[in-house]
Write an enzyme that holds these catalytic residues in place. Structure first.
Site, short mmCIF file in Angstrom:
data_model
loop_
_atom_site.label_atom_id
_atom_site.label_comp_id
_atom_site.label_asym_id
_atom_site.label_seq_id
_atom_site.Cartn_x
_atom_site.Cartn_y
_atom_site.Cartn_z
N ASN A 132 0.87 -1.18 0.00
CA ASN A 132 0.00 0.00 0.00
C ASN A 132 0.91 1.23 0.00
OD1 ASN A 132 -1.78 2.06 0.59
ND2 ASN A 132 -2.24 1.36 2.67
N TRP A 133 0.98 1.88 -1.14
CA TRP A 133 1.89 3.02 -1.25
C TRP A 133 1.33 4.29 -0.61
CZ3 TRP A 133 4.52 3.11 -6.82
CH2 TRP A 133 5.39 2.01 -6.91
N LYS A 134 0.05 4.24 -0.22
CA LYS A 134 -0.60 5.42 0.39
C LYS A 134 -0.39 6.64 -0.49
CE LYS A 134 -0.05 3.19 4.82
NZ LYS A 134 0.08 3.29 6.28
N HIS A 162 -9.39 1.23 5.18
CA HIS A 162 -8.11 1.41 5.87
C HIS A 162 -8.31 2.39 7.02
CE1 HIS A 162 -4.00 2.59 6.70
NE2 HIS A 162 -3.63 1.48 6.10
N GLU A 183 -6.65 4.77 8.03
CA GLU A 183 -6.41 6.19 7.68
C GLU A 183 -7.62 6.79 6.99
OE1 GLU A 183 -2.69 5.52 5.65
OE2 GLU A 183 -1.77 5.00 7.56
N GLU A 225 -5.15 -4.85 10.84
CA GLU A 225 -4.12 -3.83 11.00
C GLU A 225 -4.39 -3.03 12.27
OE1 GLU A 225 -2.25 -2.76 6.96
OE2 GLU A 225 -3.97 -1.46 7.27
N GLY A 261 2.79 2.25 10.80
CA GLY A 261 3.78 3.30 10.64
C GLY A 261 4.52 3.67 11.92
N SER A 284 3.62 -2.14 10.33
CA SER A 284 5.06 -2.21 10.58
C SER A 284 5.69 -3.55 10.19
CB SER A 284 5.38 -1.85 12.03
OG SER A 284 5.00 -0.51 12.29
N GLY A 296 2.87 -1.13 4.25
CA GLY A 296 2.91 0.28 3.87
C GLY A 296 4.32 0.71 3.54
N GLY A 297 4.98 1.34 4.50
CA GLY A 297 6.31 1.93 4.29
C GLY A 297 7.30 1.02 3.59
P1 PGA Z 1 3.04 0.31 7.59
O1 PGA Z 1 1.54 0.49 7.05
O2 PGA Z 1 3.56 -0.99 6.99
O3 PGA Z 1 3.78 1.51 7.08
O4 PGA Z 1 2.96 0.25 9.07
C1 PGA Z 1 0.67 -0.60 6.89
C2 PGA Z 1 -0.64 -0.14 6.32
O5 PGA Z 1 -1.15 0.91 6.76
O6 PGA Z 1 -1.23 -0.80 5.43
#
Ligand code: PGA
Length: 249
Positions: free
Chosen positions: A9-11, A93, A95, A163, A169, A209, A230-231
């Site tokens: 997930n590149w957000k 998600h 967010e 999640e 993050g 993470s 994500g990251g």
């Molecule tokens: P993260 O994000 O790997 O940067 O913690 C995961 C996500 O929100 O899908």
């Protein structure tokens, strides 16, 4: 056997230059034993799809509208994602739940719309830190599942991502025991609601993470069928060892 899934997930990260990461991933994984998915920001979807064509990398969106079309300035429909080359969409998600006030009801409506467009939906669930600390995690997960997952699902079109909000993050992850407890709970809920055969076919991802350093430990946990990353999905250098760990699990 559930086919495992490594989803990135590149957000809200990624410009044209980032597309070269797809070339690098494709070169590193010419014949992967797991599904690989990249969900770039919407303006990159079509180009990412073209770059990935001929390779075993699927492309997905990060959200879609509840409505199939209409006067919704700035929004993106499930059909538009599909038209741009997406085969998957991340929904609910945390967010989006936080930034856009998405409720379980909204997530369920989006899932119905996306499934009607033949997209595979990745429905995200997870407790906040306060909920974890007050011991209500499993209740929250049950509530989110009851509210967000439509009643009429085809198991191979639905993926659930657990999640924990406090792990996204932050570099923090639950213990293996905590992940196992929640994933077992999700599987039990699915079994009760949809029957054993359907429940056993739905893939459950862990997200929050995930890094190369902790991937193997997480993938060894019962009922973890992959990760939503994500990251560490932003570069092939970081994402590739996670894919390799999933293949080895
Ligand atoms: P993260 O994000 O790997 O940067 O913690 C995961 C996500 O929100 O899908």
């Amino acid at each position: 056997m559930r086919r495992k899934l490594a989803a990135g997930n590149w957000k809200m990260h990624g410009l044209t230059d980032s597309l070269s990461q797809i070339d690098s991933l494709a070169a590193a994984h010419p014949a992967p034993r797991v599904d690989i998915l990249i969900c770039p920001p919407a303006p990159l979807i079509e180009r990412a799809f073209r770059r990935a064509s001929g390779h075993a990398i699927a492309i997905g969106g990060q959200d879609c509208q509840t409505a199939r079309s209409g006067a919704h300035t700035g929004d993106i429909s499930a059909a538009m994602l599909k038209d741009a080359g997406a085969s998957h969409v991340i929904l609910g998600h945390s967010e989006r739940r936080a930034d856009h006030g998405e409720t379980d009801e909204v997530v369920r409506a989006k899932a119905r719309t996306a499934l009607a467009e033949d997209l595979i939906v990745i429905i995200c669930l997870g407790e906040s830190r306060a909920q974890r600390e007050s011991g209500t995690t499993l209740d929250i997960i049950s509530q989110q599942m009851a509210g967000s997952i439509p009643d009429d699902i085809t198991p191979d079109r639905v993926v659930i991502a657990y999640e924990p909000v406090w792990a996204i993050g932050t570099g923090l992850t639950p213990t293996p025991g905590q992940i196992e407890e929640v994933h077992g709970h999700i599987r039990a809920h699915l079994t009760e609601r949809f029957g054993l055969q359907t429940a056993e076919a739905i893939r459950l991802l862990y997200g929050g993470s995930v890094k190369a350093a902790n991937a193997a430990e997480i993938f060894a946990i019962a009922n973890v069928d992959g990760a939503l990353v994500g990251g560490a999905s932003l570069t092939a250098e970081e994402f590739s060892p996670i894919i390799t760990a999933l293949e080895a699990s």
